[in-house]
Design an enzyme around this catalytic site. Structure first.
Site, PDB file in Angstrom:
ATOM      1  N   CYS A   2       1.100  -0.898   0.079  1.00 36.38           N
ATOM      2  CA  CYS A   2      -0.007   0.242  -0.113  1.00 36.38           C
ATOM      3  C   CYS A   2       0.943   1.058   0.351  1.00 36.38           C
ATOM      4  O   CYS A   2       1.821   1.175   0.457  1.00 36.38           O
ATOM      5  CB  CYS A   2      -0.853  -0.059   1.213  1.00 36.38           C
ATOM      6  SG  CYS A   2      -2.000  -1.411   1.251  1.00 36.38           S
ATOM      7  N   ARG A  27       3.351  -0.058  -5.108  1.00 32.84           N
ATOM      8  CA  ARG A  27       3.165  -1.031  -3.671  1.00 32.84           C
ATOM      9  C   ARG A  27       1.636  -1.231  -3.651  1.00 32.84           C
ATOM     10  O   ARG A  27       1.296  -2.119  -2.758  1.00 32.84           O
ATOM     11  CB  ARG A  27       3.848   0.218  -2.352  1.00 32.84           C
ATOM     12  CG  ARG A  27       4.796   0.759  -3.002  1.00 32.84           C
ATOM     13  CD  ARG A  27       4.990   1.841  -1.636  1.00 32.84           C
ATOM     14  NE  ARG A  27       4.137   1.321   0.189  1.00 32.84           N
ATOM     15  CZ  ARG A  27       5.401   0.475   0.264  1.00 32.84           C
ATOM     16  NH1 ARG A  27       6.810   1.267   0.027  1.00 32.84           N
ATOM     17  NH2 ARG A  27       5.764   0.348   1.308  1.00 32.84           N
ATOM     18  N   ASN A 105      -0.894   1.639   5.932  1.00 34.57           N
ATOM     19  CA  ASN A 105      -0.635   0.429   6.428  1.00 34.57           C
ATOM     20  C   ASN A 105       0.302  -0.338   7.079  1.00 34.57           C
ATOM     21  O   ASN A 105       0.164   0.076   8.315  1.00 34.57           O
ATOM     22  CB  ASN A 105       0.607   0.968   5.000  1.00 34.57           C
ATOM     23  CG  ASN A 105       1.064   1.239   4.402  1.00 34.57           C
ATOM     24  OD1 ASN A 105      -0.628   1.621   3.669  1.00 34.57           O
ATOM     25  ND2 ASN A 105       1.560   2.266   3.696  1.00 34.57           N
ATOM     26  N   GLY A 106      -0.299  -1.925   6.806  1.00 37.32           N
ATOM     27  CA  GLY A 106       0.124  -2.917   8.040  1.00 37.32           C
ATOM     28  C   GLY A 106      -0.940  -3.828   8.256  1.00 37.32           C
ATOM     29  O   GLY A 106      -2.190  -3.302   7.438  1.00 37.32           O
ATOM     30  N   GLU A 486      14.728 -17.650 -11.184  1.00 39.54           N
ATOM     31  CA  GLU A 486      14.233 -16.500 -10.848  1.00 39.54           C
ATOM     32  C   GLU A 486      13.648 -16.370 -12.629  1.00 39.54           C
ATOM     33  O   GLU A 486      12.484 -15.414 -12.663  1.00 39.54           O
ATOM     34  CB  GLU A 486      15.267 -15.797 -11.050  1.00 39.54           C
ATOM     35  CG  GLU A 486      15.999 -14.404 -11.093  1.00 39.54           C
ATOM     36  CD  GLU A 486      15.077 -13.507 -10.018  1.00 39.54           C
ATOM     37  OE1 GLU A 486      14.355 -13.822  -9.677  1.00 39.54           O
ATOM     38  OE2 GLU A 486      14.087 -12.252 -10.803  1.00 39.54           O
ATOM     39  N   LYS A 490      10.134 -14.416 -12.959  1.00 42.92           N
ATOM     40  CA  LYS A 490       9.632 -13.039 -13.247  1.00 42.92           C
ATOM     41  C   LYS A 490       8.335 -13.878 -14.743  1.00 42.92           C
ATOM     42  O   LYS A 490       7.487 -12.424 -14.887  1.00 42.92           O
ATOM     43  CB  LYS A 490      11.102 -12.759 -14.594  1.00 42.92           C
ATOM     44  CG  LYS A 490      12.292 -12.403 -14.276  1.00 42.92           C
ATOM     45  CD  LYS A 490      11.730 -10.719 -13.545  1.00 42.92           C
ATOM     46  CE  LYS A 490      10.989 -11.044 -11.958  1.00 42.92           C
ATOM     47  NZ  LYS A 490      11.841 -11.207 -11.045  1.00 42.92           N
ATOM     48  N   GLU A 493       5.470 -14.292 -12.656  1.00 37.75           N
ATOM     49  CA  GLU A 493       4.661 -12.697 -12.367  1.00 37.75           C
ATOM     50  C   GLU A 493       3.724 -11.846 -13.047  1.00 37.75           C
ATOM     51  O   GLU A 493       2.723 -10.958 -12.472  1.00 37.75           O
ATOM     52  CB  GLU A 493       5.708 -11.699 -11.906  1.00 37.75           C
ATOM     53  CG  GLU A 493       6.218 -12.383 -10.216  1.00 37.75           C
ATOM     54  CD  GLU A 493       7.795 -11.878  -9.576  1.00 37.75           C
ATOM     55  OE1 GLU A 493       7.531 -11.007  -8.654  1.00 37.75           O
ATOM     56  OE2 GLU A 493       8.159 -11.485 -10.438  1.00 37.75           O
ATOM     57  N   HIS A 509      12.158 -37.104 -11.967  1.00 35.63           N
ATOM     58  CA  HIS A 509      12.152 -37.244 -11.165  1.00 35.63           C
ATOM     59  C   HIS A 509      10.110 -37.031 -11.023  1.00 35.63           C
ATOM     60  O   HIS A 509       9.488 -36.923  -9.451  1.00 35.63           O
ATOM     61  CB  HIS A 509      12.742 -37.049  -9.391  1.00 35.63           C
ATOM     62  CG  HIS A 509      13.930 -37.863 -10.001  1.00 35.63           C
ATOM     63  ND1 HIS A 509      14.019 -39.318  -9.653  1.00 35.63           N
ATOM     64  CD2 HIS A 509      14.984 -37.281 -10.000  1.00 35.63           C
ATOM     65  CE1 HIS A 509      15.434 -38.934  -9.903  1.00 35.63           C
ATOM     66  NE2 HIS A 509      16.100 -38.149 -10.075  1.00 35.63           N
ATOM     67  N   LYS A 608       5.182  -4.370  -4.727  1.00 35.61           N
ATOM     68  CA  LYS A 608       6.503  -4.468  -4.416  1.00 35.61           C
ATOM     69  C   LYS A 608       7.025  -5.167  -2.769  1.00 35.61           C
ATOM     70  O   LYS A 608       7.848  -4.765  -2.862  1.00 35.61           O
ATOM     71  CB  LYS A 608       6.595  -2.372  -4.897  1.00 35.61           C
ATOM     72  CG  LYS A 608       8.435  -2.436  -4.647  1.00 35.61           C
ATOM     73  CD  LYS A 608       8.688  -3.762  -6.199  1.00 35.61           C
ATOM     74  CE  LYS A 608      10.224  -3.461  -6.493  1.00 35.61           C
ATOM     75  NZ  LYS A 608      10.985  -3.741  -7.506  1.00 35.61           N
TER      76      LYS A 608
HETATM   77  C1  G6P Z   1       7.181  -8.893  -3.003  1.00 37.91           C
HETATM   78  C2  G6P Z   1       8.061  -8.662  -5.026  1.00 37.91           C
HETATM   79  C3  G6P Z   1       8.723  -9.639  -5.031  1.00 37.91           C
HETATM   80  C4  G6P Z   1      10.412  -9.549  -4.041  1.00 37.91           C
HETATM   81  C5  G6P Z   1      10.253 -10.067  -2.825  1.00 37.91           C
HETATM   82  C6  G6P Z   1      11.495  -9.575  -1.541  1.00 37.91           C
HETATM   83  O1  G6P Z   1       6.850 -10.755  -3.473  1.00 37.91           O
HETATM   84  O2  G6P Z   1       6.897  -8.021  -5.599  1.00 37.91           O
HETATM   85  O3  G6P Z   1       9.887  -8.884  -6.174  1.00 37.91           O
HETATM   86  O4  G6P Z   1      11.025 -10.277  -4.482  1.00 37.91           O
HETATM   87  O5  G6P Z   1       8.285  -8.768  -2.313  1.00 37.91           O
HETATM   88  O6  G6P Z   1      11.177  -8.309  -1.764  1.00 37.91           O
HETATM   89  P1  G6P Z   1      12.085  -7.800  -1.200  1.00 37.91           P
HETATM   90  O7  G6P Z   1      11.932  -6.064  -1.097  1.00 37.91           O
HETATM   91  O8  G6P Z   1      12.343  -8.243   0.606  1.00 37.91           O
HETATM   92  O9  G6P Z   1      13.169  -8.237  -1.624  1.00 37.91           O
END
Ligand code: G6P
Length: 613
Positions: A2, A27, A105-106, A486, A490, A493, A509, A608
């Site tokens: 948020c 966010r 937020n939170g 990774e 990507k 996502e 397996h 984010k």
């Molecule tokens: C969220 C984001 C990811 C990120 C993860 C960890 O899931 O969408 O892109 O890798 O948080 O975030 P950080 O800020 O701790 O790297």
């Protein structure tokens, strides 16, 4: 998670709030709202959907003129936790008499108990949110002094908050507070802008104060008074934000993600600047604050993180064991925090987090501190909670990362991890000559990334062949296994294609049962240890009709012949090839998502910074 912004000053507040929300939208973006202290009292406008919808709503609203004349207001863009993303659940929320309005937020963990208490007193709730309960609580304590009411209320709540409040009877006053969810106060001339992160304030000022947990501040114009809950007035250090405004804008690219992919050579250079000593074959990581003598005492590295940061940690595990010969383990931060981990003498816990705010990573740091461990952090956002609580670590200096899908933070994290591995290695068995060779290879990384970026058009062409599948596998071994993880992350996502990564050897397996012509395999086949085995694994997939997209070393004809399509990366040692290979997979995911018409910078359901468990 948020985004919050608040303004008090001489300007018209609304444009500041709306443009701030646009910067914070990464966010959370399922609903948005604004509250302004106008001549006609407090006006609230909110709706489900993105900030652009809210901007449209306020410009066409019959009360547009009053809204536009206000000089104080708060706004929020939401990532739903309690209650679906409806207009009613959007922030700001009010107390029952409309005297108090807040954005938050939170999570208020005891919201159910408080809600029942207020319901018994006859209060009616308009939303399902925990935030509205907090608004009722503040209003219950309000006797004409907002600071006092918020202070009293926060002693009754359990949970986390970054909160910004206004009272109808105190126009021009904002009260902000934080516990576990960041608040930055931007100090302008005759004005103050508060936000959940710096991206929203740098257009107006670079002078900022980051609140500590349990801080509460009263703001009126440029007057900022900070208190610590229950401890009276406190002074917090003023810092200068060194991000450029350009860094937080799209700069001509279609998406932040593409811009950030292209920023990687520069971001990695910034990460490495002044840190590589090719002459002594080592890395200078003063933020770690560890002498070679202390480094030698580190006998095991425990790496914690979430998402992309955890994937970067997995590459770090390979490098630390490879270069330094000391064991390294990576653990999902939530798992670490809850399983009573064994952290002994000689262990160092390294937390990795782009934002420095991820709830589980922060809790893992606290658990490690509690267990008396040496703790360091690898963080991008300066002044973030994890950076401050560890007090020891390495900033990435990758610049602001706005795209939800992390790109440049990942490659900067990996660059730092290679340097950490080198430093640990030099304190152990690695000779100066070997250190020099490795450091020169690390130094070449930005150049390797440039070369991959030049192949963007070819990668876009390849993406056209894979954009219509619904499922796919990524496979890799050794250093390339985390790259496969990774790459798959990507793709899923941002394109919503179901992409799963497996170690190449694990495919047999079980997962191999799914192979058929509609299940492509993206195989990491570049040169390096185990390449022959990886080629055999790709052949096994091809024999089962799976289309093969290989990431291969430039000019490697044998690898090319094993694939239906290829993406080429420059020839380099396996430990640095992780970065060009990842960049190639970022571009691949980007183009696939673009072809599929996906909201690349704001993928559904994601945020984010995940500040809830
Ligand atoms: C969220 C984001 C990811 C990120 C993860 C960890 O899931 O969408 O892109 O890798 O948080 O975030 P950080 O800020 O701790 O790297």
């Amino acid at each position: 998670m948020c985004g919050i912004i608040g303004y008090s000053g001489k300007r018209a507040a609304m444009p500041v709030l709306i443009s701030g929300l646009k910067k914070l939208e990464y966010r959370g973006y399922d609903s948005a709202g604004v509250a302004l202290a106008t001549d006609n009292g407090m006006l609230i406008k909110k709706q489900s959907g993105k900030v652009a919808g809210l901007a449209e709503l306020v410009t066409t609203d019959p009360q547009h003129e009053q809204l536009s004349n206000a000089h104080c207001g708060i706004a929020h863009t939401r990532w739903a936790t309690h209650g679906p993303p409806t207009t009613d659940n959007a922030h700001p929320h009010q107390g029952p008499l409309g005297k108090i309005v807040i954005v938050h937020n939170g999570i208020i963990e005891n919201h159910n108990a408080l809600r029942e208490r207020f319901k018994a007193e006859g209060n009616v709730f308009k939303s399902q949110t925990d935030t509205e309960v907090l608004a009722h609580l503040i209003e219950a304590h309000y006797e004409g002094d907002l600071l006092e009411a918020v202070t009293k209320s926060l002693t009754e709540v359990v949970g986390t908050y970054g909160v910004t409040c206004m009272a109808a009877d105190e126009p021009g006053v904002l009260v902000v507070a934080r516990s576990g969810s960041p608040i930055v106060i931007g100090l302008g001339e005759d004005e103050t802008i508060v936000a959940s992160d710096a991206a929203a304030i740098i257009t107006y000022t670079r002078q900022a104060i980051y609140l500590d947990d349990n801080d509460i501040a009263r703001i009126e114009g440029s007057q900022v008074d900070i208190h610590s809950l229950g401890l009276g007035a406190v002074t917090r250090k003023q810092t200068e934000i060194d991000w450029s405004t350009d860094a937080a804008e799209k700069g001509g690219y279609d998406h932040y993600m593409l811009k950030e992919i292209y920023e990687q050579p520069e971001a990695i250079k910034n990460t490495m600047r002044g840190r590589l000593d090719t002459h002594r074959g080592t890395a200078l990581l003063s933020g770690l604050n560890l002498s070679p003598r202390e480094l030698v005492d580190i006998q095991r590295l425990l790496i914690v993180g979430c998402g992309t940061s955890m994937n970067a940690g997995l590459i770090g595990e390979y490098a630390v064991e490879d270069f330094a010969g000391i064991p390294a383990e990576v653990e999902q931060a939530a798992e670490f925090r809850y399983r009573n981990p064994i952290v002994g003498r000689g262990d160092m816990v390294l937390a990795i987090s782009q934002s420095g705010e991820t709830a589980d990573t922060l809790a893992a740091v606290r658990e490690a501190v509690e267990k008396g461990s040496l703790v360091a952090a690898l963080v991008n956002v300066v002044g973030s909670t994890i950076a401050r609580e560890t007090g020891r670590g390495i900033y990435l200096h990758a610049g602001p990362e706005i795209s939800v899908a992390s790109t440049k933070a990942f490659t900067s994290q990996v660059s730092v991890l290679l340097m950490v591995a080198l430093k640990l290695a030099r304190a152990n068995r690695l000779s100066r000559e070997q250190g020099t060779i490795i450091s020169r290879e690390i130094e070449r990384i930005p150049e390797l990334v440039e070369l991959v970026l030049k192949t963007n058009d070819q990668i876009e062409e390849v993406a056209k062949h894979y954009a219509s599948y619904d499922n796919c596998f990524y496979i890799g071994r050794g250093y390339m296994y985390p790259v496969a993880l990774e790459g798959a992350l990507k793709l899923k996502e941002i394109s919503y294609i179901h992409a799963e990564a497996y170690h190449s050897a694990e495919l047999k397996h079980g997962p191999i049962a799914l192979l058929e012509a509609s299940m492509p395999v993206i195989a990491m086949l570049n040169k390096g240890p185990g390449q022959d085995k990886s080629l055999s694994n790709a052949a096994e997939c091809k024999a089962r009709s799976a289309p093969i997209l290989g990431v291969i070393t430039e000019g490697d004809e044998e690898a090319r012949s094993a694939c239906d399509h290829v993406i080429e990366i420059p020839d380099c040692p396996h430990y640095t090839s992780v970065i060009p290979a990842t960049v190639a997979l970022q571009l691949f995911a980007y183009h696939v998502a673009k072809i599929r018409g996906c909201a690349i910078d704001q993928p559904r359901n994601l945020a984010k910074s995940v500040t809830v468990e």
